[in-house]
Design an enzyme around this catalytic site. Structure first.
Site, PDB file in Angstrom:
ATOM      1  N   ASP A  92       2.272   7.868  -6.145  1.00  0.00           N
ATOM      2  CA  ASP A  92       1.683   6.834  -6.987  1.00  0.00           C
ATOM      3  C   ASP A  92       0.529   7.444  -7.767  1.00  0.00           C
ATOM      4  O   ASP A  92       0.100   8.560  -7.500  1.00  0.00           O
ATOM      5  CB  ASP A  92       1.243   5.628  -6.154  1.00  0.00           C
ATOM      6  CG  ASP A  92       0.146   5.968  -5.159  1.00  0.00           C
ATOM      7  OD1 ASP A  92      -0.424   7.065  -5.247  1.00  0.00           O
ATOM      8  OD2 ASP A  92      -0.146   5.133  -4.294  1.00  0.00           O
ATOM      9  N   ASP A 265       7.827   0.410  -0.835  1.00  0.00           N
ATOM     10  CA  ASP A 265       6.961   1.243  -0.001  1.00  0.00           C
ATOM     11  C   ASP A 265       5.912   0.361   0.647  1.00  0.00           C
ATOM     12  O   ASP A 265       5.536  -0.674   0.100  1.00  0.00           O
ATOM     13  CB  ASP A 265       6.272   2.336  -0.835  1.00  0.00           C
ATOM     14  CG  ASP A 265       5.067   1.786  -1.586  1.00  0.00           C
ATOM     15  OD1 ASP A 265       3.933   1.935  -1.091  1.00  0.00           O
ATOM     16  OD2 ASP A 265       5.253   1.178  -2.661  1.00  0.00           O
TER      17      ASP A 265
END
Length: 314
Positions: A92, A265
């Site tokens: 990310d 996630d």
């Protein structure tokens, strides 16, 4: 192997079966990505991750940028070598972690400045540097820097935040090298249905390899989160992977899969397990409770996992 997505089948509910190809192998969707925040999934070895069928894992740009540093990881052969994982990795951008710093950060058009939670040092992330860091890490899928719109947020704030995310997304795409990494776009817009629709339009117009719903699981009530997923997910391009960021519980995953989400996630599985909360078919089981002190049964009858096959609740 280049990044690609193949939609294999769509169920009448909207659920999808797909296959993602990446430089470090393939995985099928729907897929849950265990979170290795600091280049390790806590208390779980890479061999154990493979044994339970993990097809891709996630690492965190913010934490790795601060320590040990992306240059060091690059010089040691990249994230795959550094964390002893030869399968696909998604990183990310650090946007959510910066969001969670609250008053320790300052946001403007350029990017975000913040104080390190480690030593208080002043740091800056821009759309361009977020891409540079992730390119050095060498993940298969990388994310653009975005502002994670807080909840609750007034409409004016949500509009400005969304538009900033769009401008940063364009800068991220322009900064990215043609190196085989896939770049996903992030849809924001808070809890406003029309803003989510506008964000999908703007982000898909820029054009990315996949598309993510961000800004959820940030404190809103679950029915509201489900509502946003239900009206936003079908708007995402059918020919690309759809990623719901930071979610979630087993029931969240089932709900979102039925609405056409492909990737998830969350730190919840390993965090809950470390604290003694286990997921079963009949709900959560807090294994530290005194009622299980002398219980000879497995955590869940009929389960074939390693724990249930070898250990009692006691």
């Amino acid at each position: 192997m280049k990044f690609s997505f193949e939609l294999l089948k769509t169920d009448k509910t909207g659920a999808r079966l797909g296959r993602v190809s990446s430089p470090h192998g393939e995985f099928t969707t729907p897929v849950f990505m265990p979170v290795g925040t600091k280049a390790v999934v806590k208390a779980v070895s890479p061999e154990e991750l493979k044994a339970v069928g993990a097809g891709i894992i996630l690492a965190n740009t913010y934490h790795l940028y601060l320590r040990p540093g992306h240059e060091l990881i690059r010089d040691l052969g990249g994230l795959h070598s550094f964390m002893h994982w030869d399968g696909p990795i998604l990183t990310d951008s650090g946007g959510f972690q910066v969001f969670s710093l609250g008053k320790l950060r300052q946001l403007d058009e350029t990017g975000v400045s913040f104080r390190s939670h480690l030593d208080g040092a002043k740091c800056t992330l821009t759309p361009e540097s977020a891409i540079e860091v992730q390119e050095a890490l060498g993940a298969d899928i990388i994310m653009p820097l975005d502002e994670c719109t807080p909840y609750p947020a007034q409409r004016e704030y949500a509009v400005n935040s969304m538009n900033l995310t769009h401008r940063w997304a364009l800068r991220c795409k322009k900064a990215k090298k043609d190196n085989g990494q896939a770049l996903f776009g992030i849809v924001q817009g808070g809890m406003y249905e029309d803003l989510r629709k506008e964000s999908v339009r703007a982000v898909t117009e820029i054009g990315f390899d996949g598309y993510a719903l961000g800004g959820l699981s940030v404190g809103e009530e679950k029915p509201l989160m489900y509502e946003v997923i239900a009206h936003s997910a079908p708007l995402l391009p059918a020919a690309s992977p759809r990623y719901l960021m930071g979610v979630g519980t087993p029931e969240d995953l089932v709900y979102a899969v039925e609405r056409g989400i492909d990737m998830f996630d969350c730190v919840m599985p390993t965090r809950n397990a470390r604290n003694g909360t286990l997921f079963t078919r009949s709900g959560k089981l807090v294994i530290k409770n005194g009622q299980y002190e002398k219980d000879p049964r497995p955590v869940e009858d009929g389960c074939g996992c390693y724990t249930c096959g070898n250990y009692s609740r006691a």
